[in-house]
Design an enzyme around this catalytic site. Structure first.
Site, mmCIF file in Angstrom:
data_model
loop_
_atom_site.group_PDB
_atom_site.id
_atom_site.type_symbol
_atom_site.label_atom_id
_atom_site.label_comp_id
_atom_site.label_asym_id
_atom_site.label_seq_id
_atom_site.Cartn_x
_atom_site.Cartn_y
_atom_site.Cartn_z
ATOM 1 N N SER A 390 77.528 70.948 49.940
ATOM 2 C CA SER A 390 76.581 70.266 49.049
ATOM 3 C C SER A 390 76.532 70.891 47.665
ATOM 4 O O SER A 390 77.524 70.915 46.961
ATOM 5 C CB SER A 390 75.201 70.242 49.701
ATOM 6 O OG SER A 390 75.270 69.622 50.945
ATOM 7 N N LYS A 415 80.663 67.898 51.897
ATOM 8 C CA LYS A 415 79.430 67.094 51.900
ATOM 9 C C LYS A 415 79.191 66.592 50.481
ATOM 10 O O LYS A 415 78.709 67.316 49.628
ATOM 11 C CB LYS A 415 78.248 67.943 52.374
ATOM 12 C CG LYS A 415 76.905 67.219 52.324
ATOM 13 C CD LYS A 415 76.858 66.101 53.353
ATOM 14 C CE LYS A 415 75.458 65.556 53.530
ATOM 15 N NZ LYS A 415 74.872 64.999 52.327
#
Length: 479
Positions: A390, A415
Site C-alpha cells: 500500500s 496492493k
C-alpha cells in the site's frame, strides 16, 4: 446517476488503502490524524498536477496506528473530519451511512432493506462498473425476492453478493469487525501492543511494542496465536483482523492468550491499556565494503507525522556522521497514503511525480513534489519484503522510478487499490468495505497483484534492528 445518488457519493470524504490485505493488523493502536500535527509544514509539500475532481479528501493505506508522539490522545471528531489508512485498507475512515427512505424500499422486510442497502452502497461507489462482468442488477432482483428468516441469513446473502465480485477487499464487515474498525479510528479501544501478521494459514506476532503489556508479559515475535479469550484461531482460516477484534477491548480489562512457541503452548493473561506505538526508529551502523557510516531508519507504518519524524531522524543520523541511508520497510502494511507520499518527497527534487489515483470514472488525481527534498544526494537503499504494501509501495515506487533509490530485498505485496468503509443500518448490522479507486506509480505502472520488483535481491530475515545484515555492498551503488 441520479442527483440523490451523486450527492451521496460526494459524501465519500475519506478512502482507505489496504484496509486489509491480511498481512498486518495492529491491536489497540488508533489511527493517526493529519491535522495540526501533520508533517506538511515541516516536510516538502505536494502539488497537484491535475485535479479535475476530488471526491475524497484523503486516501489512506491500510490499518494505521497512532502517530509517533500522540499516544492515545486522539480526538474522535478530528479523526472523522481530518484528511487521513490505513492503511487501511488506512483509515481517517468514512463511517457516514447512506440514508435510506421509505420510498427506496417500499414494503420490504428489515432483512430485505438491509440487503438492498448493502447492494446500493456498493453500486454507488465500486470502481469496476462491469461488476466482474455479471448482471449486477439481476443479483439485486434475485436477492430481494427471497424471504429471509433472520438477519443472519440476510448477512450471508450480502456476503455472497459481494463475493461474486471477485474482489477480496470489497467485503461485508460483520458488526464486531465493523465496530472494531470504528473504535480504532476514534480512539475508543485499547490493546496489548502486539503487531499481527499472516504466516501461511497462521496468525503470528510479527512484532511486540517495547514496554507494552505484551512485552512485559512475555509475548514474543513469531509466537503463533492459538486462542484469544476462548476463541480458537488454529483452524487455518483466521486472519490478523479476526484476532485483532478479540484482542481489542476496554481499558483495564483482561484478555487471555494461548500461543504456540517452538512446539509448545504458552498461556498469558494481559491487561489492555492505552498503547503508544513507535512507528519510526533509527540507528547507526557500519557495512563492510561501504564507504562511511550507514544510517538506518525503520518505518513500521505511515501516519500523519511519519514524514516529520523521518526528517528529524535523518537530521540526527547526519549529525552522527551517516553518509548512506537505509529505509527499512519490511512488513510495513501501509497506513496513511499522505504519510508515504510526504516521506518520499523528503528525498526528491521539486516537480517529481509521486502517485496517480484513478477513480471509477477514470478521473486522475495526480500528485507531485512542490519543493526540494532535504536529502537528494546520499546513497539510498529501501529494504522491502513480501509484506511491504500500500502506502509503503507508493513510496517505494516513487523513489525507484524517479531513480533516487535502490530497492533491495524481495518483491513487494502488490496492493494498488483504494477502499472506503461505509456503515449499514446505523452500524447495528455492520458495514461494507468497497474498492473505489486504484493508484498508478510515477511511470503509470499498475502494481496491484503484481508487486514491485527489487533492483538487488536480498535476504529479509535479519533482525528488525539489524537491517544491514540483510544487505550486500552492491545495494549501495550510486544510481
Amino acid at each position: 446517476m441520479t442527483v440523490r445518488r451523486a450527492s451521496r457519493l460526494a459524501r465519500a470524504a475519506v478512502a482507505v488503502l489496504a484496509v486489509n490485505h491480511n498481512t498486518c493488523t495492529v491491536d489497540g493502536f488508533a489511527p493517526s490524524q493529519c491535522s495540526s500535527s501533520s508533517a506538511s509544514s515541516r516536510a516538502p509539500r505536494l502539488q497537484p498536477i491535475a485535479r479535475p475532481t476530488r471526491s475524497s479528501a484523503l486516501i489512506r493505506a491500510g490499518k494505521d496506528q497512532n502517530d509517533e508522539n500522540s499516544g492515545r490522545s486522539v480526538d474522535g471528531t478530528n479523526n472523522l473530519q481530518a484528511a487521513v489508512a490505513t492503511s487501511l485498507l488506512t483509515l481517517s475512515v468514512l463511517f457516514q451511512p447512506l440514508v435510506a427512505t421509505a420510498a427506496d424500499y417500499g414494503s420490504f422486510t428489515p432483512e430485505q432493506r438491509f440487503v438492498a442497502e448493502a447492494w446500493r452502497t456498493v453500486d454507488n461507489a465500486y470502481i469496476d462498473r462491469t461488476f466482474n462482468h455479471q448482471d449486477w442488477f439481476k443479483l439485486r432482483q434475485d436477492a430481494l425476492k427471497k424471504k429471509y428468516k433472520s438477519m443472519d441469513e440476510a448477512r450471508n446473502e450480502v456476503e455472497n453478493i459481494l463475493g461474486s465480485l471477485g474482489d477480496r477487499y470489497t467485503r461485508y464487515l460483520p458488526p464486531a469487525k465493523y465496530d472494531s474498525i470504528v473504535n480504532a479510528a476514534t480512539g475508543n479501544v485499547y490493546g496489548v501492543g502486539v503487531e499481527l501478521a499472516q504466516d501461511g494459514n497462521k496468525v503470528i506476532a510479527s512484532d511486540v511494542e517495547p514496554s507494552g503489556p505484551a512485552a512485559r508479559g512475555g509475548l514474543k515475535p513469531n509466537d503463533v496465536f492459538v486462542e484469544v479469550d476462548g476463541v480458537r484461531f488454529d483452524d487455518g482460516k483466521a486472519t490478523p483482523d479476526d484476532v485483532a477484534v478479540v484482542v481489542r477491548g476496554p481499558e483495564g480489562s483482561k484478555v487471555g492468550f494461548v500461543v504456540e512457541r517452538e512446539g509448545k503452548t504458552v498461556d498469558f493473561i494481559l491487561t489492555r491499556e492505552p498503547i503508544k506505538i513507535t512507528s519510526v526508529r533509527s540507528y547507526l551502523g557500519d557495512k563492510a565494503g561501504v564507504s562511511g557510516k550507514v544510517g538506518v531508519v525503520r518505518i513500521k507504518n505511515f501516519s500523519g507525522t511519519t514524514a516529520a519524524t523521518v526528517k528529524s531522524e535523518l537530521e540526527g543520523l547526519k549529525k552522527k556522521g551517516a553518509q548512506n541511508i537505509v529505509l527499512d520497510m519490511r512488513g510495513n502494511p501501509g497506513g496513511l497514503l499522505p504519510g508515504g507520499v510526504d516521506t518520499a518527497s523528503l528525498f526528491l527534487e521539486a516537480n517529481k511525480p509521486v502517485v496517480f489515483v484513478v477513480n471509477k470514472n477514470g478521473v486522475v488525481d495526480a500528485q507531485s513534489t512542490l519543493t526540494e527534498g532535504i536529502d537528494l544526494e546520499s546513497p539510498l537503499v529501501l529494504l522491502v519484503d513480501k509484506n511491504t504494501a500500500s502506502a509503503a509501495e507508493v513510496m517505494t515506487a516513487a523513489l525507484q522510478e524517479n531513480k533516487r533509490a535502490i530497492v533491495a530485498g524481495e518483491k513487494t505485496f502488490g496492493k494498488g487499490i483504494v477502499q472506503t468503509i461505509r456503515q449499514l443500518e446505523g452500524g447495528e448490522n455492520g458495514g461494507v468495505a468497497v474498492t473505489i479507486a486504484r493508484y498508478e506509480t510515477p511511470d503509470h505502472n499498475d502494481i496491484n497483484k503484481r508487486g514491485i520488483p527489487v533492483d538487488v535481491p536480498a535476504g529479509v530475515d535479519c533482525g528488525k534492528e539489524d537491517a544491514l545484515a540483510c544487505l550486500s555492498k552492491e545495494a549501495f551503488k550510486k544510481l
